[in-house]
Design an enzyme around this catalytic site. Structure first.
Site, PDB file in Angstrom:
ATOM      1  N   TYR A 135       0.758  -1.348   0.173  1.00  0.00           N
ATOM      2  CA  TYR A 135      -0.122  -0.087  -0.069  1.00  0.00           C
ATOM      3  C   TYR A 135       0.917   1.275  -0.204  1.00  0.00           C
ATOM      4  O   TYR A 135       1.511   1.411   1.038  1.00  0.00           O
ATOM      5  CB  TYR A 135      -0.880   0.012   1.164  1.00  0.00           C
ATOM      6  CG  TYR A 135      -1.773   1.070   1.462  1.00  0.00           C
ATOM      7  CD1 TYR A 135      -2.084   2.277   0.478  1.00  0.00           C
ATOM      8  CD2 TYR A 135      -2.817   0.951   2.415  1.00  0.00           C
ATOM      9  CE1 TYR A 135      -2.932   3.120   0.623  1.00  0.00           C
ATOM     10  CE2 TYR A 135      -3.865   1.972   2.751  1.00  0.00           C
ATOM     11  CZ  TYR A 135      -3.563   3.238   1.770  1.00  0.00           C
ATOM     12  OH  TYR A 135      -4.634   4.126   2.031  1.00  0.00           O
ATOM     13  N   LYS A 163      -1.004  -0.955  -4.270  1.00  0.00           N
ATOM     14  CA  LYS A 163      -2.212  -0.070  -4.216  1.00  0.00           C
ATOM     15  C   LYS A 163      -1.679   1.170  -4.139  1.00  0.00           C
ATOM     16  O   LYS A 163      -1.154   1.466  -3.198  1.00  0.00           O
ATOM     17  CB  LYS A 163      -3.319  -0.544  -2.882  1.00  0.00           C
ATOM     18  CG  LYS A 163      -3.942   0.853  -2.692  1.00  0.00           C
ATOM     19  CD  LYS A 163      -5.132   0.364  -1.440  1.00  0.00           C
ATOM     20  CE  LYS A 163      -5.414   1.284  -0.429  1.00  0.00           C
ATOM     21  NZ  LYS A 163      -5.820   2.515  -1.195  1.00  0.00           N
TER      22      LYS A 163
END
Ligand code: NAY
Length: 296
Positions: A135, A163
């Site tokens: 992330y 992400k």
């Protein structure tokens, strides 16, 4: 790519007036999103107030979503904490729930070297068999990971993607170039979903999908079906989504989305956990007027 490409709602965590978690509304929100055609969920991330929940609550929220999805959606569990040990505990729990992948934010607060950050991810991956999605959110964590870092991590086959929550789409494209076609990239800023798709994203994880799932599922479908022949339609849909997002940025993301879901009748109360705030009566009536005029 077929398993993971698509639109993922970064689920909000519905709450009662007193800030306790409203699991019934969470079930309703989850099934509502599935009915709207989302590919899956990102559970316990920033939008889910993951860092404001206890470890036990994070686990129960995940269990609730897995139960409500009942195999009809892909579940990505955000298990990131600033400590490796805590992340591993949540990763093991997530794996026991049968999630499709885990994801972890870069450890923030302490200034860590790239080697320490790499060690954090390697240790989490070594503790489970589930695939990992890194992330990347430099705007919130203050940690910018280099292209070399991504290239190194992507050599571990368990690290399947990122992400990417940044407006730097050049950097996104460079991650694609350095990590290869098989590395998954999820666009993280909904206001540039269409542009992110053009820069090479395989899908998106977004908070505004809670309130506008159809627009984003529609854009993803059009682009997957006939590439950029539908570009103009997609651009118009992005413009429609951005009209709401532009309005939202004058407020606060999570209380705003919870208020809209409340007006949509999906959650019982718009409550978020302090230090997130409550809207004043004037703000509420402005949001209601906007909702009436646009059906956000
Ligand atoms: C998360 O972990 O929940 C996310 O990062 C979801 C992505 C969202 N990022 C944040 C910080 O809220 O959907 C975006 C974002 O809200 C939207 O693009 C508006 O800026």
């Amino acid at each position: 790519k077929e398993t993971f490409g698509g639109i993922y709602t970064a689920l909000v965590t519905p709450m009662h007036e007193d800030g306790s978690i409203d699991y019934d509304s969470l079930v309703r929100l989850t099934t509502h999103q599935i009915d709207q055609g989302v590919k899956g969920f990102y559970v316990g991330g920033s939008t889910g107030e993951g860092f404001l929940l206890t470890g036990e609550e994070r686990q129960r929220v995940l269990e609730t979503v897995v139960g409500a999805a009942a195999g009809r959606a892909v579940v990505l569990a955000h298990i990131g904490c600033i400590g490796t040990m805590d992340s591993i505990a949540l990763a093991k729990h997530a794996e026991r729930q049968g999630v499709d992948a885990i994801s972890a934010v870069v450890p923030f607060y302490y200034k860590l070297s790239p080697r320490e950050i790499q060690g954090h991810y390697e240790a989490i991956m070594a503790s489970v068999a589930a695939p990992m999605i890194v992330y990347h959110f430099p705007g919130a964590t203050g940690v910018s990971l280099s292209l070399d870092f991504y290239e190194g991590l992507s050599r571990n086959p368990q690290c399947i993607g990122v992400k990417f929550t940044s407006l730097n789409l050049f950097e996104m494209q460079q991650i694609r170039a350095r990590c290869g076609e098989d590395f998954l990239i999820f666009n993280g800023h909904d206001e540039v979903y269409a542009s992110g798709a053009l820069a090479g994203a395989d899908g998106a994880i977004g908070s505004t999908f809670n309130i506008m799932p159809g627009l984003f599922v529609g854009m993803h479908r059009l682009l997957s079906e006939d590439g950029w022949k539908s570009g103009r339609t997609v651009q118009a849909m992005q413009a429609e989504a951005n009209r709401v997002i532009a309005h939202m940025v004058g407020y606060d993301v999570i209380p705003y989305e919870k208020y809209m879901l409340y007006l949509q009748g999906i959650v019982r109360t718009p409550t978020a956990r302090q230090p997130l705030r409550r809207f004043t009566p004037e703000e509420r009536s402005r949001l209601e007027a906007f909702f009436e005029s646009s059906g956000a």
